[in-house]
Write a protein that holds these residues in place. Structure first.
Motif, mmCIF file in Angstrom:
data_model
loop_
_atom_site.group_PDB
_atom_site.id
_atom_site.type_symbol
_atom_site.label_atom_id
_atom_site.label_comp_id
_atom_site.label_asym_id
_atom_site.label_seq_id
_atom_site.Cartn_x
_atom_site.Cartn_y
_atom_site.Cartn_z
ATOM 1 N N ASP A 118 7.110 1.393 -17.983
ATOM 2 C CA ASP A 118 5.701 1.186 -18.329
ATOM 3 C C ASP A 118 5.368 -0.278 -18.604
ATOM 4 O OD1 ASP A 118 4.848 3.728 -17.946
ATOM 5 O OD2 ASP A 118 5.024 4.360 -20.025
ATOM 6 N N THR A 119 6.405 -1.108 -18.869
ATOM 7 C CA THR A 119 6.096 -2.523 -19.088
ATOM 8 C C THR A 119 5.471 -3.133 -17.837
ATOM 9 O OG1 THR A 119 8.299 -3.212 -18.383
ATOM 10 C CG2 THR A 119 7.962 -2.914 -20.738
ATOM 11 N N ALA A 120 5.633 -2.459 -16.681
ATOM 12 C CA ALA A 120 4.987 -2.953 -15.460
ATOM 13 C C ALA A 120 3.477 -3.038 -15.635
ATOM 14 C CB ALA A 120 5.323 -2.052 -14.274
ATOM 15 N N LEU A 121 2.938 -2.193 -16.539
ATOM 16 C CA LEU A 121 1.495 -2.220 -16.788
ATOM 17 C C LEU A 121 1.050 -3.569 -17.339
ATOM 18 C CD1 LEU A 121 0.934 1.261 -18.469
ATOM 19 C CD2 LEU A 121 0.504 0.617 -16.109
ATOM 20 N N LEU A 140 12.241 -5.931 -3.804
ATOM 21 C CA LEU A 140 13.138 -6.677 -4.679
ATOM 22 C C LEU A 140 12.880 -6.305 -6.147
ATOM 23 C CD1 LEU A 140 15.200 -8.641 -3.578
ATOM 24 C CD2 LEU A 140 13.689 -10.531 -4.187
ATOM 25 N N CYS A 141 11.588 -6.141 -6.476
ATOM 26 C CA CYS A 141 11.225 -5.719 -7.837
ATOM 27 C C CYS A 141 11.847 -4.363 -8.149
ATOM 28 C CB CYS A 141 9.717 -5.574 -7.987
ATOM 29 S SG CYS A 141 8.847 -7.100 -7.896
ATOM 30 N N ALA A 142 11.698 -3.438 -7.186
ATOM 31 C CA ALA A 142 12.244 -2.099 -7.394
ATOM 32 C C ALA A 142 13.739 -2.181 -7.674
ATOM 33 C CB ALA A 142 11.973 -1.215 -6.184
ATOM 34 N N VAL A 143 14.436 -3.040 -6.920
ATOM 35 C CA VAL A 143 15.878 -3.190 -7.120
ATOM 36 C C VAL A 143 16.164 -3.713 -8.523
ATOM 37 C CG1 VAL A 143 17.926 -4.468 -6.385
ATOM 38 C CG2 VAL A 143 16.394 -3.482 -4.681
ATOM 39 N N LEU A 144 15.371 -4.690 -8.972
ATOM 40 C CA LEU A 144 15.589 -5.251 -10.304
ATOM 41 C C LEU A 144 15.411 -4.185 -11.385
ATOM 42 C CD1 LEU A 144 13.959 -8.780 -10.109
ATOM 43 C CD2 LEU A 144 16.316 -8.239 -10.692
ATOM 44 N N TYR A 145 14.368 -3.369 -11.261
ATOM 45 C CA TYR A 145 14.168 -2.292 -12.237
ATOM 46 C C TYR A 145 15.347 -1.327 -12.199
ATOM 47 C CZ TYR A 145 9.349 -3.483 -13.416
ATOM 48 O OH TYR A 145 8.238 -4.109 -13.874
ATOM 49 N N LEU A 146 15.766 -0.987 -10.964
ATOM 50 C CA LEU A 146 16.851 -0.016 -10.820
ATOM 51 C C LEU A 146 18.140 -0.526 -11.447
ATOM 52 C CD1 LEU A 146 16.192 1.375 -7.275
ATOM 53 C CD2 LEU A 146 16.259 2.657 -9.399
ATOM 54 N N LEU A 147 18.378 -1.848 -11.333
ATOM 55 C CA LEU A 147 19.592 -2.415 -11.915
ATOM 56 C C LEU A 147 19.688 -2.061 -13.392
ATOM 57 C CD1 LEU A 147 20.031 -6.010 -10.423
ATOM 58 C CD2 LEU A 147 21.471 -3.993 -10.128
ATOM 59 N N PHE A 206 2.610 -0.272 -5.327
ATOM 60 C CA PHE A 206 2.413 -1.566 -4.675
ATOM 61 C C PHE A 206 3.194 -1.649 -3.375
ATOM 62 C CE2 PHE A 206 0.854 -4.557 -8.285
ATOM 63 C CZ PHE A 206 -0.198 -3.689 -8.496
ATOM 64 N N ILE A 207 4.411 -1.034 -3.361
ATOM 65 C CA ILE A 207 5.188 -1.044 -2.121
ATOM 66 C C ILE A 207 4.404 -0.309 -1.041
ATOM 67 C CG2 ILE A 207 7.236 -0.074 -0.999
ATOM 68 C CD1 ILE A 207 8.808 -0.719 -3.521
ATOM 69 N N ILE A 208 3.802 0.819 -1.397
ATOM 70 C CA ILE A 208 3.073 1.596 -0.398
ATOM 71 C C ILE A 208 1.773 0.896 0.002
ATOM 72 C CG2 ILE A 208 1.792 3.749 -0.038
ATOM 73 C CD1 ILE A 208 4.011 5.102 -1.690
ATOM 74 N N TYR A 209 1.030 0.413 -0.975
ATOM 75 C CA TYR A 209 -0.294 -0.125 -0.658
ATOM 76 C C TYR A 209 -0.214 -1.546 -0.087
ATOM 77 C CZ TYR A 209 -5.187 -1.396 -1.083
ATOM 78 O OH TYR A 209 -6.459 -1.814 -0.817
ATOM 79 N N PRO A 244 9.249 1.812 -11.657
ATOM 80 C CA PRO A 244 7.924 2.092 -12.204
ATOM 81 C C PRO A 244 6.985 2.616 -11.117
ATOM 82 C CG PRO A 244 8.645 -0.114 -12.803
ATOM 83 C CD PRO A 244 9.632 0.416 -11.820
ATOM 84 N N GLY A 245 6.095 3.543 -11.490
ATOM 85 C CA GLY A 245 5.113 4.060 -10.544
ATOM 86 C C GLY A 245 4.288 2.935 -9.939
#
Lengths: 167, 227
Positions: free
Chosen positions: B162-165, B194-201, A18-21, A12-13
């Motif tokens: 988009d659920t991240a919103l 770690l979040c990014a990895v979970l989404y990517l999974l 968040f990773i960057i900021y 997600p964007g």
């Protein structure tokens, strides 16, 4: 590159942002919200535009490339003078659409405190307790920006379509 | 402490919490997608109907929703509806917002799919005396599905992302759990990665599926033209 595209398309964007900021602050790298927002949106947006470019280049018939090479043009010149000028026509409509998408997606940077439309609308709503009114106003303003853009891109598509069918 | 050593120490604490939160993310995405699929079909059919009023309503819905950010829609529903005495939980506000949002896009996907089916098919079916509804149901839609499948999967990926919103209105999904963990351990880079990895999974297999489906549909088309 294909790994980058897949990684960015799959995250997600908001997470990238968040990773960057917030993430970089762990290494004492401090970014202001605005540059962080620009970098974050660009990093995830670039993955999408890369796909659009690729589709555009692939849409140009292979024979064009081969013909260019056959008459002895170097591959870079073939790309520059033959393939890209034709690909631009294919690419412009989806890029315009993507621009509108990005315009709307910029609303997520309100979460790291960039004072843009959504942030302002939300804080005015909180201060005055007229959330609905302000959010409707915010929605109307976004529409006021994106509808003309959508209209323009539709017209552009039509014009480019004429070219394409004539070619 | 080196970068990886932090994971060695905290992974056991973070992962179960984030994993539980990702179930919430999946739930949100599935509900929102079901809403998009069903509501989107209604809009697409309304847009293709012969009643002008129905068509106008569908067009203005699609144009409006596509013109505003999902976040603004979410805020409208979550913060706006209570002003009209309608109370809605953060979870359902997210499902409704993403569902409405996805439906607008989904209706366009359906429409493109329906238009991609050769007109001659409809004409032929009408000519042998099938009713319009039956033509749509037995002739056009079954052929539109393979065309519609790849962009639908793409939309699924977008909705999942988009659920991240929802974290912004405090739905306990991945990003919100992460925010809690960050304020507790102050390891933003580690936790958000770690979040990014979970989404990517979840999304990575879906991205591959889109590729495979696209290739598959493309192959079918080529076979068509050589006939």
């Amino acid at each position: 590159v294909s790994i980058y595209v897949d990684l960015m398309r799959g995250t997600p964007g908001l997470t990238v942002l968040f990773i960057i900021y917030f993430g970089l602050s762990e290494f004492r790298v401090r970014l202001d919200p605005f540059p962080a927002a620009v970098v974050g949106l660009a990093a995830s947006g670039a993955a999408y535009t890369a796909e659009i470019y690729r589709a555009g280049i692939e849409a140009i018939e292979h024979g064009q490339m081969e013909a260019g090479l056959a008459i002895g043009m170097p591959p870079l010149s073939v790309m520059r003078f033959i393939v890209l000028p034709q690909a631009v026509r294919v690419i412009i409509p989806p890029v315009a659409n993507f621009g509108i998408g990005l315009l709307k997606y910029s609303s997520i940077v309100s979460t790291i405190g960039v004072v843009e439309l959504t942030y302002t609308g939300r804080s005015l709503g909180l201060n005055t307790l007229w959330s609905v009114h302000f959010m409707l106003l915010v929605a109307a303003l976004y529409l006021a920006m994106s509808l003309p853009l959508a209209y323009l891109s539709a017209r552009l598509e039509l014009r480019l379509g004429h070219y394409a069918s004539r070619a | 402490m080196t970068f990886l050593a932090v994971y060695e120490e905290y992974f056991q604490i973070w992962m179960p919490q984030l994993a539980r939160a990702s179930l919430m993310t999946l739930q949100l995405a599935v509900f929102a997608m079901v809403l998009s699929l069903s509501y989107g079909l209604v809009i697409a059919l309304a847009r293709g109907s012969r009643a002008a009023l129905l068509r106008a309503a569908a067009v203005s819905y699609v144009e409006t929703v596509r013109g505003i950010p999902a976040l603004a829609l979410l805020f409208l529903i979550y913060f706006g509806l209570p002003a009209l005495e309608i109370r809605i939980s953060a979870f359902w506000a997210t499902v409704v917002a993403l569902g409405m949002y996805g439906a607008a896009y989904m209706s366009e996907i359906y429409r493109a799919g329906i238009e991609a089916v050769d007109r001659g098919q409809t004409e032929a079916a009408l000519a042998i005396g099938m009713s319009r509804n039956n033509v749509m149901r037995f002739v056009v839609l079954p052929q539109a599905i393979p065309i519609v499948l790849p962009p639908t999967t793409s939309l699924g990926i977008d909705i999942l992302k988009d659920t991240a919103l929802a974290s912004i209105i405090a739905t306990p999904e991945i990003m919100h759990r992460a925010l809690d963990l960050v304020s507790q351990y102050y390891r933003p880079m580690h936790i958000y990665l770690l979040c990014a990895v979970l989404y990517l999974l979840v999304t990575f297999p879906m991205v591959q599926a889109v590729r495979a489906l696209e290739a598959h549909v493309g192959r079918g088309r080529r076979r068509w033209t050589t006939l």
